[in-house]
Design a protein around this motif. Structure first.
Motif, PDB file in Angstrom:
ATOM      1  N   CYS A 198       1.394   5.923  -3.825  1.00 52.13           N
ATOM      2  CA  CYS A 198       0.715   4.454  -4.724  1.00 52.13           C
ATOM      3  C   CYS A 198      -0.103   5.220  -5.699  1.00 52.13           C
ATOM      4  O   CYS A 198      -0.994   5.925  -5.403  1.00 52.13           O
ATOM      5  N   HIS A 230      -2.558   3.627  -6.674  1.00 51.24           N
ATOM      6  CA  HIS A 230      -3.946   3.137  -6.398  1.00 51.24           C
ATOM      7  C   HIS A 230      -4.834   4.098  -5.580  1.00 51.24           C
ATOM      8  O   HIS A 230      -5.633   4.887  -6.358  1.00 51.24           O
ATOM      9  N   GLN A 231      -4.626   4.194  -4.514  1.00 51.43           N
ATOM     10  CA  GLN A 231      -5.283   5.093  -3.594  1.00 51.43           C
ATOM     11  C   GLN A 231      -4.469   6.093  -2.934  1.00 51.43           C
ATOM     12  O   GLN A 231      -4.688   6.448  -1.846  1.00 51.43           O
ATOM     13  N   PHE A 232      -3.073   6.202  -3.457  1.00 48.65           N
ATOM     14  CA  PHE A 232      -2.362   7.328  -2.933  1.00 48.65           C
ATOM     15  C   PHE A 232      -1.634   7.117  -1.461  1.00 48.65           C
ATOM     16  O   PHE A 232      -1.223   8.064  -1.028  1.00 48.65           O
ATOM     17  N   CYS A 233      -1.495   5.972  -1.074  1.00 48.57           N
ATOM     18  CA  CYS A 233      -0.802   5.840   0.105  1.00 48.57           C
ATOM     19  C   CYS A 233       0.433   5.928   0.024  1.00 48.57           C
ATOM     20  O   CYS A 233       1.126   5.856  -1.208  1.00 48.57           O
ATOM     21  N   CYS A 269       2.945  -1.945  -1.572  1.00 47.99           N
ATOM     22  CA  CYS A 269       2.178  -0.964  -0.713  1.00 47.99           C
ATOM     23  C   CYS A 269       1.574  -1.711   0.577  1.00 47.99           C
ATOM     24  O   CYS A 269       0.965  -2.532   0.365  1.00 47.99           O
ATOM     25  N   CYS A 315      -1.077  -0.581   2.019  1.00 48.82           N
ATOM     26  CA  CYS A 315      -2.505  -0.527   1.902  1.00 48.82           C
ATOM     27  C   CYS A 315      -3.418  -1.662   1.475  1.00 48.82           C
ATOM     28  O   CYS A 315      -4.127  -2.079   2.288  1.00 48.82           O
ATOM     29  N   HIS A 316      -3.027  -1.867   0.167  1.00 45.90           N
ATOM     30  CA  HIS A 316      -3.817  -2.938  -0.407  1.00 45.90           C
ATOM     31  C   HIS A 316      -3.076  -3.930  -1.240  1.00 45.90           C
ATOM     32  O   HIS A 316      -3.526  -4.733  -2.178  1.00 45.90           O
ATOM     33  N   GLY A 317      -1.752  -3.822  -1.047  1.00 38.59           N
ATOM     34  CA  GLY A 317      -0.743  -4.853  -1.698  1.00 38.59           C
ATOM     35  C   GLY A 317      -0.288  -4.591  -2.855  1.00 38.59           C
ATOM     36  O   GLY A 317       0.333  -5.774  -3.508  1.00 38.59           O
ATOM     37  N   SER A 318      -0.369  -3.733  -3.634  1.00 31.18           N
ATOM     38  CA  SER A 318       0.071  -3.404  -5.116  1.00 31.18           C
ATOM     39  C   SER A 318       1.496  -3.385  -4.882  1.00 31.18           C
ATOM     40  O   SER A 318       2.060  -3.146  -4.010  1.00 31.18           O
ATOM     41  N   PRO A 324      -3.847  -4.020  -6.877  1.00 30.43           N
ATOM     42  CA  PRO A 324      -4.723  -3.418  -7.715  1.00 30.43           C
ATOM     43  C   PRO A 324      -4.107  -2.317  -8.558  1.00 30.43           C
ATOM     44  O   PRO A 324      -4.836  -1.854  -9.475  1.00 30.43           O
TER      45      PRO A 324
HETATM   46  S1  FES Z   1      -3.110   2.531  -1.961  1.00 30.87           S
HETATM   47 FE1  FES Z   1      -1.574   1.307  -2.523  1.00 30.87          FE
HETATM   48  S2  FES Z   1      -2.377  -0.412  -3.216  1.00 30.87           S
HETATM   49 FE2  FES Z   1      -4.108   0.669  -2.619  1.00 30.87          FE
END
Ligand code: FES
Length: 101
Positions: free
Chosen positions: A42, A44-47, A61, A63-66, A79
Motif C-alpha cells: 500500500c 499509504h503506510q506499506f501494508c 487495504c 490497515c486503514h481502508g485505502s 488515505p
Molecule cells: S497502509 Fe494501507 S491504508 Fe494505510
C-alpha cells in the motif's frame, strides 16, 4: 519476460496471493474470474494489499481502508493518494504468468 507464478486454480474467486517475482512482492487477485497483478504494498503506510479484500474492481487495504483500482492501480479512496504499480498478467493453459515489463 513473463514468469509463471501459480496455477489458475490456485487462487479462488475473491482471493489474493502474494508472490516474489524478479525481486518484487507482487499481489495477484482473482476478481470474479479476472486476474490482476500489482505491487503488494500500500502506498499509504506499506501494508500488504494481499492481506486486504477485493470489492468489485477494487482492492481495499486492511490497515486503514485505502482503495485502489485493480486495473489501473489508481488510489480511489484515501488515505492513500499515490497509485500502486500494476503488472501485466495472462492465463496460458492452466498457468498464471506475470510480466513486470
Ligand atoms: S497502509 Fe494501507 S491504508 Fe494505510
Amino acid at each position: 519476460m513473463a514468469e509463471r507464478v501459480a496455477g489458475r486454480d490456485d487462487i479462488p474467486v475473491g482471493e489474493m496471493r502474494s508472490f516474489e517475482v524478479g525481486g518484487r512482492e507482487v499481489a495477484v487477485a482473482n476478481a470474479d474470474g479476472t486476474f490482476y497483478a500489482f505491487e503488494d504494498e500500500c502506498t499509504h503506510q506499506f501494508c500488504r494489499l494481499s492481506e486486504g479484500d477485493i470489492e468489485g474492481d477494487r482492492v481495499i487495504c486492511a490497515c486503514h481502508g485505502s482503495e485502489f483500482d485493480l486495473e489501473t492501480g489508481d488510489a480511489v479512496n484515501p488515505p492513500a493518494t499515490e497509485p500502486v504499480e500494476t503488472y501485466s498478467i495472462s492465463v496460458e493453459g492452466d498457468d498464471l504468468l506475470v510480466d513486470l515489463g
